[in-house]
Design a protein around this motif. Structure first.
Motif, PDB file in Angstrom:
ATOM      1  N   GLN A  66      12.881  -2.398  -5.876  1.00 21.73           N
ATOM      2  CA  GLN A  66      11.631  -3.371  -6.155  1.00 21.73           C
ATOM      3  C   GLN A  66      10.332  -2.903  -6.142  1.00 21.73           C
ATOM      4  OE1 GLN A  66      12.543  -6.688  -3.401  1.00 21.73           O
ATOM      5  NE2 GLN A  66      14.651  -6.844  -3.607  1.00 21.73           N
ATOM      6  N   PRO A  67       9.725  -2.573  -7.378  1.00 18.88           N
ATOM      7  CA  PRO A  67       7.920  -1.636  -7.105  1.00 18.88           C
ATOM      8  C   PRO A  67       8.022  -2.168  -5.855  1.00 18.88           C
ATOM      9  CG  PRO A  67       9.320  -3.571  -9.361  1.00 18.88           C
ATOM     10  CD  PRO A  67      10.652  -3.621  -8.277  1.00 18.88           C
ATOM     11  N   GLN A  68       7.328  -3.145  -5.595  1.00 17.70           N
ATOM     12  CA  GLN A  68       6.900  -3.355  -4.169  1.00 17.70           C
ATOM     13  C   GLN A  68       7.319  -2.383  -2.649  1.00 17.70           C
ATOM     14  OE1 GLN A  68       8.050  -7.248  -3.446  1.00 17.70           O
ATOM     15  NE2 GLN A  68       7.042  -8.370  -4.573  1.00 17.70           N
ATOM     16  N   ILE A  69       8.566  -2.318  -2.870  1.00 23.03           N
ATOM     17  CA  ILE A  69       8.823  -0.821  -2.206  1.00 23.03           C
ATOM     18  C   ILE A  69       8.463   0.491  -2.161  1.00 23.03           C
ATOM     19  CG2 ILE A  69      11.087   0.035  -0.858  1.00 23.03           C
ATOM     20  CD1 ILE A  69      12.403  -2.920  -0.936  1.00 23.03           C
ATOM     21  N   GLU A  70       8.482   0.247  -3.535  1.00 23.19           N
ATOM     22  CA  GLU A  70       7.846   1.707  -4.358  1.00 23.19           C
ATOM     23  C   GLU A  70       6.437   1.924  -4.358  1.00 23.19           C
ATOM     24  OE1 GLU A  70      10.070   1.968  -8.470  1.00 23.19           O
ATOM     25  OE2 GLU A  70      10.943   1.908  -8.231  1.00 23.19           O
ATOM     26  N   GLU A  71       5.919   0.780  -4.242  1.00 23.81           N
ATOM     27  CA  GLU A  71       4.572   0.771  -4.160  1.00 23.81           C
ATOM     28  C   GLU A  71       4.214   1.045  -2.835  1.00 23.81           C
ATOM     29  OE1 GLU A  71       2.507  -2.799  -5.415  1.00 23.81           O
ATOM     30  OE2 GLU A  71       3.205  -2.092  -7.699  1.00 23.81           O
ATOM     31  N   ALA A  72       4.799   0.893  -1.202  1.00 20.78           N
ATOM     32  CA  ALA A  72       4.494   0.604  -0.352  1.00 20.78           C
ATOM     33  C   ALA A  72       4.350   2.480   0.168  1.00 20.78           C
ATOM     34  CB  ALA A  72       5.702   0.311   0.218  1.00 20.78           C
ATOM     35  N   PHE A  73       5.810   2.826  -0.521  1.00 19.48           N
ATOM     36  CA  PHE A  73       6.032   4.014  -0.409  1.00 19.48           C
ATOM     37  C   PHE A  73       5.257   5.440  -0.591  1.00 19.48           C
ATOM     38  CE2 PHE A  73      10.217   3.192   0.854  1.00 19.48           C
ATOM     39  CZ  PHE A  73      10.753   2.880   1.364  1.00 19.48           C
ATOM     40  N   ALA A  74       4.633   4.940  -1.899  1.00 18.25           N
ATOM     41  CA  ALA A  74       3.375   5.687  -2.640  1.00 18.25           C
ATOM     42  C   ALA A  74       2.385   5.932  -1.934  1.00 18.25           C
ATOM     43  CB  ALA A  74       3.601   5.378  -4.072  1.00 18.25           C
ATOM     44  N   GLY A  75       1.807   4.442  -1.634  1.00 17.29           N
ATOM     45  CA  GLY A  75       0.649   4.287  -0.516  1.00 17.29           C
ATOM     46  C   GLY A  75       0.583   5.158   1.172  1.00 17.29           C
ATOM     47  N   TYR A  76       2.333   4.824   1.683  1.00 17.32           N
ATOM     48  CA  TYR A  76       2.990   5.974   2.947  1.00 17.32           C
ATOM     49  C   TYR A  76       2.707   7.304   2.316  1.00 17.32           C
ATOM     50  CZ  TYR A  76       5.227   8.186   6.322  1.00 17.32           C
ATOM     51  OH  TYR A  76       5.287   9.169   7.120  1.00 17.32           O
ATOM     52  N   GLN A  77       3.063   8.269   0.792  1.00 17.23           N
ATOM     53  CA  GLN A  77       3.010   9.429   0.343  1.00 17.23           C
ATOM     54  C   GLN A  77       1.791   9.444   0.559  1.00 17.23           C
ATOM     55  OE1 GLN A  77       4.908  10.181  -2.890  1.00 17.23           O
ATOM     56  NE2 GLN A  77       5.245  12.125  -2.521  1.00 17.23           N
ATOM     57  N   THR A  78       1.116   9.063   0.062  1.00 11.89           N
ATOM     58  CA  THR A  78      -0.079   9.666   0.096  1.00 11.89           C
ATOM     59  C   THR A  78      -1.491   9.634   1.033  1.00 11.89           C
ATOM     60  OG1 THR A  78      -0.477   8.186  -2.585  1.00 11.89           O
ATOM     61  CG2 THR A  78      -2.754   8.426  -1.931  1.00 11.89           C
ATOM     62  N   THR A  79      -1.309   8.694   1.831  1.00 14.84           N
ATOM     63  CA  THR A  79      -2.103   8.522   3.641  1.00 14.84           C
ATOM     64  C   THR A  79      -1.109   9.494   3.656  1.00 14.84           C
ATOM     65  OG1 THR A  79      -1.773   6.575   2.930  1.00 14.84           O
ATOM     66  CG2 THR A  79      -1.783   7.311   5.197  1.00 14.84           C
ATOM     67  N   HIS A  80       0.044   9.937   4.072  1.00 10.71           N
ATOM     68  CA  HIS A  80       0.886  11.449   4.207  1.00 10.71           C
ATOM     69  C   HIS A  80       0.130  12.281   4.271  1.00 10.71           C
ATOM     70  CE1 HIS A  80       3.873  13.476   6.520  1.00 10.71           C
ATOM     71  NE2 HIS A  80       4.440  14.160   5.234  1.00 10.71           N
ATOM     72  N   GLN A  81      -0.236  12.618   2.410  1.00 10.09           N
ATOM     73  CA  GLN A  81      -0.580  13.835   2.278  1.00 10.09           C
ATOM     74  C   GLN A  81      -1.981  14.024   2.649  1.00 10.09           C
ATOM     75  OE1 GLN A  81       0.179  13.189  -1.864  1.00 10.09           O
ATOM     76  NE2 GLN A  81       2.120  13.834  -1.818  1.00 10.09           N
ATOM     77  N   PHE A  82      -3.048  13.309   2.614  1.00 14.49           N
ATOM     78  CA  PHE A  82      -3.944  12.991   2.655  1.00 14.49           C
ATOM     79  C   PHE A  82      -4.120  13.412   4.299  1.00 14.49           C
ATOM     80  CE2 PHE A  82      -7.592  11.024   4.472  1.00 14.49           C
ATOM     81  CZ  PHE A  82      -9.050  12.017   4.208  1.00 14.49           C
ATOM     82  N   TYR A  83      -4.029  13.391   5.633  1.00 15.93           N
ATOM     83  CA  TYR A  83      -3.652  13.393   6.778  1.00 15.93           C
ATOM     84  C   TYR A  83      -3.394  14.896   7.036  1.00 15.93           C
ATOM     85  CZ  TYR A  83      -5.582   8.935   8.514  1.00 15.93           C
ATOM     86  OH  TYR A  83      -5.985   7.643   8.862  1.00 15.93           O
TER      87      TYR A  83
END
Length: 73
Positions: A13-30
């Motif tokens: 579902q698109p909502q789950i993909e957006e949540a993972f995209a946010g997690y991945q961006t946060t992980h890459q930032f840290y």
């Protein structure tokens, strides 16, 4: 079996993909912040060690070199 696969695994579902995209961006930032902090720490250590070695070299150049007495012919 492969023709039944779409029925077994529902499409993401698109909502789950957006949540993972946010997690991945946060992980890459840290991860980037951590790597930069480690690099900064290494640079500070390197400059401190280099300065200490320069001071030791100057001190050694000013000391009496006993080995020159034995090398003279």
């Amino acid at each position: 079996m492969s023709k039944n696969l779409p029925y077994i695994l529902p499409s993401p579902q698109p909502q789950i993909e957006e949540a993972f995209a946010g997690y991945q961006t946060t992980h890459q930032f840290y991860h980037e912040v951590q790597k930069r902090a480690e690099f900064q720490h290494h640079c500070e250590w390197y400059h401190t060690t280099a300065e200490r070695n320069r001071q030791d070299l100057q001190k050694m150049r000013g000391e009496l070199n006993i080995f020159q007495w034995f090398r003279r012919r």
